[in-house]
Write an enzyme that holds these catalytic residues in place. Structure first.
Site, short mmCIF file in Angstrom:
data_model
loop_
_atom_site.label_atom_id
_atom_site.label_comp_id
_atom_site.label_asym_id
_atom_site.label_seq_id
_atom_site.Cartn_x
_atom_site.Cartn_y
_atom_site.Cartn_z
N HIS A 149 -1.32 -48.76 108.76
CA HIS A 149 -1.56 -50.05 108.11
C HIS A 149 -2.08 -51.10 109.09
CE1 HIS A 149 1.21 -48.97 104.50
NE2 HIS A 149 -0.03 -48.57 104.32
N ASP A 188 -1.50 -54.15 109.62
CA ASP A 188 -0.52 -55.02 110.29
C ASP A 188 0.28 -54.28 111.36
OD1 ASP A 188 0.82 -53.58 108.23
OD2 ASP A 188 2.44 -55.05 108.21
N HIS A 189 -0.09 -53.04 111.63
CA HIS A 189 0.52 -52.28 112.73
C HIS A 189 -0.51 -51.82 113.76
CE1 HIS A 189 4.68 -51.85 111.11
NE2 HIS A 189 4.03 -52.23 110.01
N HIS A 210 9.49 -54.90 110.67
CA HIS A 210 9.43 -56.22 110.04
C HIS A 210 10.78 -56.91 110.08
CE1 HIS A 210 5.37 -55.93 108.20
NE2 HIS A 210 5.64 -54.64 108.18
N HIS A 235 6.60 -44.19 103.16
CA HIS A 235 5.84 -45.44 103.14
C HIS A 235 4.35 -45.13 103.17
CE1 HIS A 235 5.00 -49.66 103.73
NE2 HIS A 235 4.40 -49.42 104.88
N HIS A 243 2.17 -45.89 112.08
CA HIS A 243 1.39 -45.60 110.87
C HIS A 243 0.14 -46.47 110.82
CE1 HIS A 243 3.89 -48.95 109.51
NE2 HIS A 243 3.13 -49.09 108.43
N ASP A 283 7.92 -48.65 109.43
CA ASP A 283 8.25 -49.16 108.11
C ASP A 283 8.97 -48.12 107.26
OD1 ASP A 283 7.01 -51.46 108.92
OD2 ASP A 283 5.44 -51.43 107.41
#
Length: 255
Positions: free
Chosen positions: A58, A60-61, A171, A114, A56, A133
């Site tokens: 975001h 942080d990915h 995570h 998400h 996805h 996530d």
């Protein structure tokens, strides 16, 4: 097993995963939270990066995608519904599409909730699910763009996979998830045992990922919203599982 895996921390609480095809040597990074730990993992293992599988959009990915692609020429696979957020992608995929990493064949699962375009990757031969996530060890992602019904359907799609599937999530949230799960499902004996193991793992600095899907189905409250004990925990006895799931997710948001 046709594949081998290397799991390591990224950023403050992200999980990095490399999957290598033993037959061809092809190697995929699942998401790319940041480049440096992935580069260190590649050096440690001696593996060569060939693919990046994005779950996805975001940051942080995907923050490490551009640097890794430039360095290795890796093919980037990303969700078609989030194409504008992964401009480095070479291939956009959707529900039911097949993704190859060397000789390893993976199926794309559309798992919104998400984010609206979130996907997961299931490699049946390697018995591996990369859930991003959507599904966490003992938890699930926040509903940032989807409805409770969206996420419940996504989780049910993942729960239908074989029990011996290894679940790689995005995570390291397992300890806090375990504490919430115990509050929501205090009489679950399997959960009590698992929570104790998680406490020990984290005290020793160990990662808790991957987990087994059979354990998630037995202990993860968000996969158990159709069970009377979880409905009772949110005072929704006899209610639709979506309503129970929504109440559990809201409780966790404020836990």
């Amino acid at each position: 097993m046709p594949a081998e895996f290397h799991v390591f921390p990224c950023l403050s609480d992200n999980i990095g995963v490399l999957m290598r095809d033993k037959e061809t040597g092809a190697c995929a990074s699942i998401d790319a939270p940041e480049a440096e730990p992935i580069l260190a993992a590649l050096e440690q293992t001696g593996w060569k990066l060939t693919d990046i599988l994005v779950t996805h959009k975001h940051p942080d990915h995907v923050a490490g995608v551009a640097e890794l692609k430039e360095r290795f020429g890796a093919r980037v696979v990303a969700p078609v519904r989030e194409a504008e957020f992964v401009p480095e992608a070479d291939l956009f995929v959707n529900q039911g599409d097949t993704v190859m990493v060397g000789s390893l064949s993976g199926t794309v699962l559309f798992t919104p909730g998400h984010t609206a375009g979130h996907i997961s990757y299931y490699f049946a031969g390697a018995r591996a699910l990369f859930a991003g996530d959507t599904l966490f060890a003992l938890g699930c992602g926040r509903l940032l763009e989807g409805s409770p019904e969206d996420m419940w359907r996504s989780l049910q799609k993942l729960a239908a996979l074989p029990d011996d599937t290894q679940v790689f999530c995005g995570h390291e949230y397992t300890l806090s998830n375990a504490r919430f799960a115990l509050a929501a499902d205090p009489d679950n004996a399997a959960l009590k045992l698992r929570a104790a193991v998680v406490e020990g793992q984290r005290a020793d600095g160990q990662l808790t990922v991957p987990s087994l899907l059979r354990d998630e189905k037995a202990t993860n409250p968000f996969l158990r919203a159709d069970q009377p004990a979880l409905a009772a925990a949110v005072d929704l006895d006899g209610s639709d599982p979506v309503a129970v799931f929504a109440a559990l997710r809201e409780w966790k948001n404020n836990f």
